[in-house]
Design an enzyme around this catalytic site. Sequence first.
Site: not given
Ligand code: FNR
Length: 347
Positions: A316, A174-176, A179, A27, A100, A58
Amino acid sequence: MSATLFESFKLNSTLTLSNKILMAPLTRCMADDELVPTQTMADYYARRADAGLIISEATIIRPDAQGYPNTPGLYTQAQIEGWKVVTAAVKEKGGKIFAQLWHTGRVAHSYFFPGGEVISASNLGLEGNLSRMRELTYQTPKAATTADISQLVEDYAIAAANAIEAGFDGVEIHGANGYLVDQFLHHSSNNRTDDYGQTPENMSRFALEVIDAISERIGSDRTAIRLSPGAYFNIEPDSRDRQVFDYLLSQLEPRNLAFIHLGIFDDSMEFDYLGGKASSYLRQHYNQTIVGVGSYTAETGSEAISNDKFDLLAIGRAFIANPDYVEKVRNGLELTEYEDGMLKELV
Ligand code: FNR
Protein backbone atom coordinates in the site's frame (compact mmCIF):
# COMPACT_ATOMS: atom_id res chain seq x y z
CA MET A 1 16.28 -11.95 -1.92
CA SER A 2 12.86 -10.97 -3.21
CA ALA A 3 13.10 -13.17 -6.33
CA THR A 4 9.92 -15.10 -5.43
CA LEU A 5 7.96 -11.90 -5.96
CA PHE A 6 8.93 -11.81 -9.62
CA GLU A 7 7.59 -15.23 -10.51
CA SER A 8 4.34 -15.21 -12.49
CA PHE A 9 1.23 -16.53 -10.76
CA LYS A 10 -1.74 -18.29 -12.30
CA LEU A 11 -4.84 -17.11 -10.43
CA ASN A 12 -7.11 -19.40 -12.44
CA SER A 13 -7.76 -20.51 -16.03
CA THR A 14 -8.46 -16.96 -17.19
CA LEU A 15 -6.03 -14.79 -15.20
CA THR A 16 -2.24 -15.01 -14.87
CA LEU A 17 -0.31 -12.28 -13.09
CA SER A 18 3.16 -11.34 -14.32
CA ASN A 19 4.46 -11.05 -10.74
CA LYS A 20 3.22 -11.55 -7.17
CA ILE A 21 3.10 -7.89 -6.15
CA LEU A 22 -0.35 -6.31 -5.90
CA MET A 23 -0.95 -2.61 -5.51
CA ALA A 24 -3.28 -2.48 -2.47
CA PRO A 25 -6.49 -0.44 -2.73
CA LEU A 26 -5.74 3.13 -1.62
CA THR A 27 -8.47 5.75 -1.22
CA ARG A 28 -7.18 9.07 -2.52
CA CYS A 29 -10.40 11.21 -2.63
CA MET A 30 -9.56 12.75 -5.99
CA ALA A 31 -12.48 11.86 -8.27
CA ASP A 32 -14.39 14.88 -9.61
CA ASP A 33 -17.55 16.18 -7.95
CA GLU A 34 -19.71 13.72 -9.93
CA LEU A 35 -17.42 10.98 -8.52
CA VAL A 36 -16.03 10.35 -12.01
CA PRO A 37 -12.37 9.24 -12.27
CA THR A 38 -10.11 11.84 -13.86
CA GLN A 39 -7.23 11.77 -16.35
CA THR A 40 -4.86 12.45 -13.42
CA MET A 41 -6.09 9.23 -11.84
CA ALA A 42 -5.53 7.35 -15.12
CA ASP A 43 -1.93 8.63 -15.23
CA TYR A 44 -1.41 7.69 -11.54
CA TYR A 45 -2.58 4.10 -12.08
CA ALA A 46 -0.73 3.72 -15.41
CA ARG A 47 2.55 4.63 -13.66
CA ARG A 48 2.01 1.60 -11.39
CA ALA A 49 0.94 -0.85 -14.15
CA ASP A 50 3.94 -3.12 -13.65
CA ALA A 51 2.36 -4.46 -10.44
CA GLY A 52 1.11 -8.02 -11.05
CA LEU A 53 -2.36 -6.66 -10.27
CA ILE A 54 -3.66 -3.23 -9.25
CA ILE A 55 -6.67 -3.12 -6.93
CA SER A 56 -8.39 0.22 -7.46
CA GLU A 57 -9.14 2.58 -4.62
CA ALA A 58 -12.45 1.66 -2.98
CA THR A 59 -15.25 2.60 -5.38
CA ILE A 60 -18.82 3.15 -4.21
CA ILE A 61 -21.67 1.08 -5.62
CA ARG A 62 -24.40 3.71 -5.09
CA PRO A 63 -24.83 7.17 -3.53
CA ASP A 64 -25.59 6.10 0.07
CA ALA A 65 -22.34 4.11 0.13
CA GLN A 66 -20.28 7.31 0.47
CA GLY A 67 -18.42 8.25 3.64
CA TYR A 68 -15.44 10.18 2.27
CA PRO A 69 -15.23 13.13 -0.14
CA ASN A 70 -14.59 12.59 -3.86
CA THR A 71 -14.41 8.81 -3.79
CA PRO A 72 -15.15 7.43 -7.28
CA GLY A 73 -18.33 5.51 -8.12
CA LEU A 74 -19.40 2.75 -10.51
CA TYR A 75 -23.11 3.44 -10.88
CA THR A 76 -23.46 6.19 -13.53
CA GLN A 77 -22.54 6.01 -17.20
CA ALA A 78 -20.17 8.97 -16.74
CA GLN A 79 -18.32 7.04 -13.99
CA ILE A 80 -18.08 3.96 -16.25
CA GLU A 81 -16.68 6.14 -19.05
CA GLY A 82 -14.17 7.70 -16.64
CA TRP A 83 -12.98 4.29 -15.51
CA LYS A 84 -12.61 3.20 -19.16
CA VAL A 85 -9.86 5.80 -19.52
CA VAL A 86 -8.11 4.43 -16.40
CA THR A 87 -8.31 0.74 -17.39
CA ALA A 88 -7.19 1.51 -20.96
CA ALA A 89 -4.16 3.40 -19.63
CA VAL A 90 -3.22 0.49 -17.36
CA LYS A 91 -3.71 -2.07 -20.15
CA GLU A 92 -1.64 -0.06 -22.58
CA LYS A 93 1.25 -0.53 -20.15
CA GLY A 94 0.55 -4.28 -19.95
CA GLY A 95 -1.09 -4.11 -16.49
CA LYS A 96 -4.13 -5.71 -14.90
CA ILE A 97 -6.64 -3.99 -12.64
CA PHE A 98 -9.56 -5.05 -10.39
CA ALA A 99 -12.15 -2.59 -9.05
CA GLN A 100 -12.68 -2.60 -5.30
CA LEU A 101 -16.46 -2.39 -4.69
CA TRP A 102 -17.44 -0.43 -1.61
CA HIS A 103 -20.39 0.39 0.57
CA THR A 104 -19.32 2.07 3.80
CA GLY A 105 -22.60 1.25 5.65
CA ARG A 106 -22.62 3.10 8.99
CA VAL A 107 -19.36 4.89 8.11
CA ALA A 108 -21.35 6.80 5.44
CA HIS A 109 -22.79 10.29 6.03
CA SER A 110 -25.91 11.87 4.53
CA TYR A 111 -23.86 15.02 3.92
CA PHE A 112 -22.85 13.19 0.71
CA PHE A 113 -26.42 12.10 -0.20
CA PRO A 114 -28.74 14.79 1.21
CA GLY A 115 -32.11 13.48 2.37
CA GLY A 116 -30.90 9.87 2.30
CA GLU A 117 -30.47 7.49 5.22
CA VAL A 118 -27.34 5.83 6.52
CA ILE A 119 -27.85 2.07 6.39
CA SER A 120 -26.15 -0.79 8.23
CA ALA A 121 -26.75 -4.32 9.54
CA SER A 122 -28.24 -2.86 12.74
CA ASN A 123 -28.98 0.55 14.22
CA LEU A 124 -25.67 0.58 16.09
CA GLY A 125 -23.73 3.75 15.28
CA LEU A 126 -20.07 4.63 15.50
CA GLU A 127 -18.92 7.30 17.95
CA GLY A 128 -16.85 10.25 16.84
CA ASN A 129 -16.02 12.19 13.70
CA LEU A 130 -15.55 11.18 10.07
CA SER A 131 -11.87 10.53 9.43
CA ARG A 132 -11.52 12.79 6.39
CA MET A 133 -14.22 15.36 7.33
CA ARG A 134 -13.60 16.05 11.02
CA GLU A 135 -16.48 18.59 11.20
CA LEU A 136 -19.05 15.78 10.70
CA THR A 137 -20.05 13.24 13.37
CA TYR A 138 -21.28 9.73 12.62
CA GLN A 139 -25.04 9.22 12.38
CA THR A 140 -27.12 6.41 13.86
CA PRO A 141 -27.78 4.04 10.97
CA LYS A 142 -31.06 2.47 9.99
CA ALA A 143 -31.03 -1.35 10.21
CA ALA A 144 -31.46 -2.63 6.65
CA THR A 145 -34.81 -4.34 6.01
CA THR A 146 -34.78 -7.59 4.02
CA ALA A 147 -36.01 -5.57 1.02
CA ASP A 148 -33.07 -3.16 1.53
CA ILE A 149 -30.71 -6.17 1.65
CA SER A 150 -32.05 -7.60 -1.63
CA GLN A 151 -31.57 -4.20 -3.28
CA LEU A 152 -28.03 -3.89 -1.90
CA VAL A 153 -27.12 -7.33 -3.27
CA GLU A 154 -28.51 -6.33 -6.67
CA ASP A 155 -26.64 -3.01 -6.57
CA TYR A 156 -23.34 -4.79 -5.85
CA ALA A 157 -23.98 -7.07 -8.84
CA ILE A 158 -24.82 -4.12 -11.10
CA ALA A 159 -21.64 -2.31 -10.02
CA ALA A 160 -19.63 -5.49 -10.81
CA ALA A 161 -21.17 -5.69 -14.28
CA ASN A 162 -20.39 -1.98 -14.71
CA ALA A 163 -16.78 -2.68 -13.71
CA ILE A 164 -16.46 -5.25 -16.47
CA GLU A 165 -18.05 -2.82 -18.94
CA ALA A 166 -15.46 -0.25 -17.80
CA GLY A 167 -12.63 -2.63 -18.71
CA PHE A 168 -11.63 -3.99 -15.28
CA ASP A 169 -10.24 -7.55 -15.18
CA GLY A 170 -12.40 -8.36 -12.15
CA VAL A 171 -13.63 -7.02 -8.82
CA GLU A 172 -12.63 -7.23 -5.18
CA ILE A 173 -15.60 -6.89 -2.81
CA HIS A 174 -14.58 -4.65 0.08
CA GLY A 175 -15.63 -6.93 2.90
CA ALA A 176 -12.97 -5.60 5.30
CA ASN A 177 -12.08 -2.69 7.58
CA GLY A 178 -15.46 -2.26 9.27
CA TYR A 179 -17.50 -1.25 6.22
CA LEU A 180 -20.95 -2.61 5.29
CA VAL A 181 -20.18 -6.28 4.50
CA ASP A 182 -17.93 -6.44 7.59
CA GLN A 183 -20.69 -4.85 9.73
CA PHE A 184 -22.79 -7.98 9.13
CA LEU A 185 -19.87 -10.26 10.10
CA HIS A 186 -19.15 -8.88 13.58
CA HIS A 187 -21.33 -9.12 16.68
CA SER A 188 -20.53 -5.57 17.83
CA SER A 189 -22.27 -4.14 14.73
CA ASN A 190 -24.86 -6.87 14.05
CA ASN A 191 -27.57 -7.61 16.65
CA ARG A 192 -30.25 -8.65 14.14
CA THR A 193 -32.67 -11.38 15.13
CA ASP A 194 -33.72 -12.41 11.61
CA ASP A 195 -32.03 -14.56 8.92
CA TYR A 196 -29.02 -12.17 8.87
CA GLY A 197 -28.09 -12.20 12.58
CA GLN A 198 -27.04 -14.17 15.66
CA THR A 199 -25.64 -17.38 14.13
CA PRO A 200 -22.52 -17.80 11.95
CA GLU A 201 -24.74 -18.99 9.08
CA ASN A 202 -27.01 -15.96 9.32
CA MET A 203 -24.25 -13.40 9.85
CA SER A 204 -22.40 -14.74 6.77
CA ARG A 205 -25.53 -14.67 4.61
CA PHE A 206 -25.18 -11.12 3.29
CA ALA A 207 -21.51 -11.58 2.31
CA LEU A 208 -22.32 -14.86 0.55
CA GLU A 209 -25.32 -13.37 -1.26
CA VAL A 210 -23.16 -10.50 -2.54
CA ILE A 211 -20.44 -12.93 -3.65
CA ASP A 212 -22.92 -15.23 -5.39
CA ALA A 213 -24.77 -12.42 -7.15
CA ILE A 214 -21.50 -10.98 -8.45
CA SER A 215 -20.06 -14.39 -9.42
CA GLU A 216 -23.23 -15.16 -11.34
CA ARG A 217 -22.95 -11.86 -13.23
CA ILE A 218 -19.21 -11.79 -14.02
CA GLY A 219 -17.82 -15.25 -13.10
CA SER A 220 -16.21 -16.44 -9.85
CA ASP A 221 -12.78 -16.37 -11.56
CA ARG A 222 -13.10 -12.56 -11.68
CA THR A 223 -14.54 -12.19 -8.16
CA ALA A 224 -12.41 -11.69 -5.04
CA ILE A 225 -13.12 -10.48 -1.51
CA ARG A 226 -11.19 -8.59 1.13
CA LEU A 227 -11.89 -9.68 4.72
CA SER A 228 -10.85 -8.58 8.23
CA PRO A 229 -11.38 -11.55 10.56
CA GLY A 230 -9.49 -9.54 13.16
CA ALA A 231 -11.54 -6.44 14.02
CA TYR A 232 -9.17 -3.48 14.14
CA PHE A 233 -10.81 -0.48 12.42
CA ASN A 234 -14.35 1.01 12.62
CA ILE A 235 -15.50 -2.02 14.64
CA GLU A 236 -15.10 -3.55 18.12
CA PRO A 237 -13.80 -7.11 18.43
CA ASP A 238 -15.94 -9.87 19.96
CA SER A 239 -14.56 -13.37 20.50
CA ARG A 240 -17.74 -14.88 19.01
CA ASP A 241 -16.73 -13.41 15.62
CA ARG A 242 -14.28 -16.29 15.25
CA GLN A 243 -17.11 -18.77 14.59
CA VAL A 244 -18.59 -16.47 11.96
CA PHE A 245 -15.32 -16.40 10.01
CA ASP A 246 -14.75 -20.15 10.51
CA TYR A 247 -18.10 -20.73 8.83
CA LEU A 248 -17.70 -18.06 6.14
CA LEU A 249 -14.30 -19.37 5.06
CA SER A 250 -15.61 -22.94 4.88
CA GLN A 251 -18.29 -21.66 2.51
CA LEU A 252 -15.83 -19.69 0.39
CA GLU A 253 -13.52 -22.65 -0.12
CA PRO A 254 -15.63 -24.35 -2.85
CA ARG A 255 -16.63 -21.12 -4.57
CA ASN A 256 -13.46 -20.82 -6.71
CA LEU A 257 -12.91 -17.12 -6.11
CA ALA A 258 -9.94 -15.35 -7.65
CA PHE A 259 -8.49 -14.78 -4.15
CA ILE A 260 -9.13 -13.68 -0.58
CA HIS A 261 -7.27 -10.54 0.42
CA LEU A 262 -6.62 -9.87 4.09
CA GLY A 263 -7.65 -6.40 5.27
CA ILE A 264 -5.20 -5.06 7.85
CA PHE A 265 -2.61 -2.31 8.32
CA ASP A 266 -0.02 -4.30 10.24
CA ASP A 267 0.08 -8.09 9.98
CA SER A 268 2.27 -8.40 13.07
CA MET A 269 -0.91 -7.70 15.13
CA GLU A 270 -2.17 -10.74 17.02
CA PHE A 271 -5.80 -11.46 17.87
CA ASP A 272 -6.57 -13.63 20.92
CA TYR A 273 -9.71 -15.06 19.43
CA LEU A 274 -7.98 -15.96 16.15
CA GLY A 275 -5.10 -17.63 17.96
CA GLY A 276 -2.49 -15.23 16.55
CA LYS A 277 -2.02 -13.28 13.32
CA ALA A 278 -4.98 -12.77 11.00
CA SER A 279 -2.94 -14.07 8.04
CA SER A 280 -2.10 -17.33 9.89
CA TYR A 281 -5.74 -17.77 10.78
CA LEU A 282 -6.75 -17.30 7.12
CA ARG A 283 -4.13 -19.81 5.96
CA GLN A 284 -5.39 -22.42 8.42
CA HIS A 285 -8.99 -22.05 7.27
CA TYR A 286 -8.71 -21.48 3.54
CA ASN A 287 -6.69 -23.53 1.06
CA GLN A 288 -6.96 -21.33 -2.03
CA THR A 289 -5.13 -18.14 -3.02
CA ILE A 290 -4.53 -15.64 -0.20
CA VAL A 291 -3.17 -12.13 -0.57
CA GLY A 292 -1.15 -11.01 2.45
CA VAL A 293 -0.64 -7.35 3.39
CA GLY A 294 0.15 -5.04 6.25
CA SER A 295 3.48 -3.29 6.84
CA TYR A 296 5.52 -5.75 4.77
CA THR A 297 8.63 -4.86 2.83
CA ALA A 298 9.58 -6.68 -0.36
CA GLU A 299 12.00 -8.76 1.73
CA THR A 300 9.67 -9.69 4.58
CA GLY A 301 6.77 -10.25 2.16
CA SER A 302 8.88 -12.43 -0.09
CA GLU A 303 10.02 -14.46 2.89
CA ALA A 304 6.41 -14.89 4.03
CA ILE A 305 5.49 -16.22 0.57
CA SER A 306 8.49 -18.59 0.58
CA ASN A 307 7.38 -19.85 4.01
CA ASP A 308 3.88 -20.43 2.62
CA LYS A 309 2.21 -17.83 4.88
CA PHE A 310 0.29 -16.50 1.84
CA ASP A 311 0.57 -16.55 -1.97
CA LEU A 312 0.65 -12.94 -3.14
CA LEU A 313 1.78 -9.71 -1.46
CA ALA A 314 -0.16 -6.42 -1.53
CA ILE A 315 1.77 -3.22 -0.98
CA GLY A 316 0.00 0.00 0.00
CA ARG A 317 1.84 3.04 1.35
CA ALA A 318 5.12 2.25 -0.40
CA PHE A 319 3.23 2.37 -3.71
CA ILE A 320 2.01 5.89 -2.89
CA ALA A 321 5.59 7.01 -2.24
CA ASN A 322 7.11 5.04 -5.13
CA PRO A 323 5.19 4.87 -8.42
CA ASP A 324 8.14 2.79 -9.66
CA TYR A 325 8.03 0.45 -6.65
CA VAL A 326 8.27 -2.76 -8.73
CA GLU A 327 11.21 -1.49 -10.78
CA LYS A 328 13.05 -0.26 -7.68
CA VAL A 329 12.62 -3.57 -5.86
CA ARG A 330 13.63 -5.55 -8.94
CA ASN A 331 16.84 -3.54 -9.21
CA GLY A 332 17.55 -3.31 -5.49
CA LEU A 333 17.22 0.50 -5.50
CA GLU A 334 16.43 2.53 -2.42
CA LEU A 335 12.75 3.34 -1.81
CA THR A 336 11.35 6.76 -0.93
CA GLU A 337 9.75 6.62 2.51
CA TYR A 338 5.97 7.17 2.73
CA GLU A 339 4.66 10.24 4.57
CA ASP A 340 1.01 11.26 5.11
CA GLY A 341 1.73 14.60 3.38
CA MET A 342 2.01 12.65 0.11
CA LEU A 343 -1.77 12.11 0.14
CA LYS A 344 -2.34 15.73 -0.98
CA GLU A 345 -1.27 15.02 -4.55
CA LEU A 346 -1.59 12.17 -7.06
CA VAL A 347 1.91 11.51 -8.30
C1 FNR B 1 -5.72 2.40 2.71
N1 FNR B 1 -6.23 1.11 2.75
C2 FNR B 1 -7.38 0.79 2.06
N2 FNR B 1 -7.90 -0.45 2.11
C3 FNR B 1 -8.97 -0.80 1.36
O1 FNR B 1 -9.38 -1.97 1.37
N3 FNR B 1 -9.56 0.12 0.53
C4 FNR B 1 -9.13 1.40 0.45
O2 FNR B 1 -9.67 2.19 -0.32
C5 FNR B 1 -8.03 1.77 1.28
N4 FNR B 1 -7.56 3.06 1.29
C6 FNR B 1 -6.40 3.39 1.96
C7 FNR B 1 -5.88 4.67 1.85
C8 FNR B 1 -4.68 5.00 2.47
C9 FNR B 1 -4.13 6.38 2.33
C10 FNR B 1 -3.98 4.01 3.22
C11 FNR B 1 -2.66 4.32 3.86
C12 FNR B 1 -4.51 2.74 3.32
C13 FNR B 1 -5.44 0.02 3.40
C14 FNR B 1 -4.41 -0.52 2.42
O3 FNR B 1 -5.02 -1.20 1.35
C15 FNR B 1 -3.41 -1.49 3.11
O4 FNR B 1 -4.11 -2.58 3.66
C16 FNR B 1 -2.60 -0.82 4.21
O5 FNR B 1 -2.07 0.41 3.76
C17 FNR B 1 -1.46 -1.73 4.73
O6 FNR B 1 -0.52 -2.00 3.72
P1 FNR B 1 0.92 -1.23 3.71
O7 FNR B 1 0.66 0.22 3.47
O8 FNR B 1 1.53 -1.47 5.06
O9 FNR B 1 1.69 -1.90 2.59
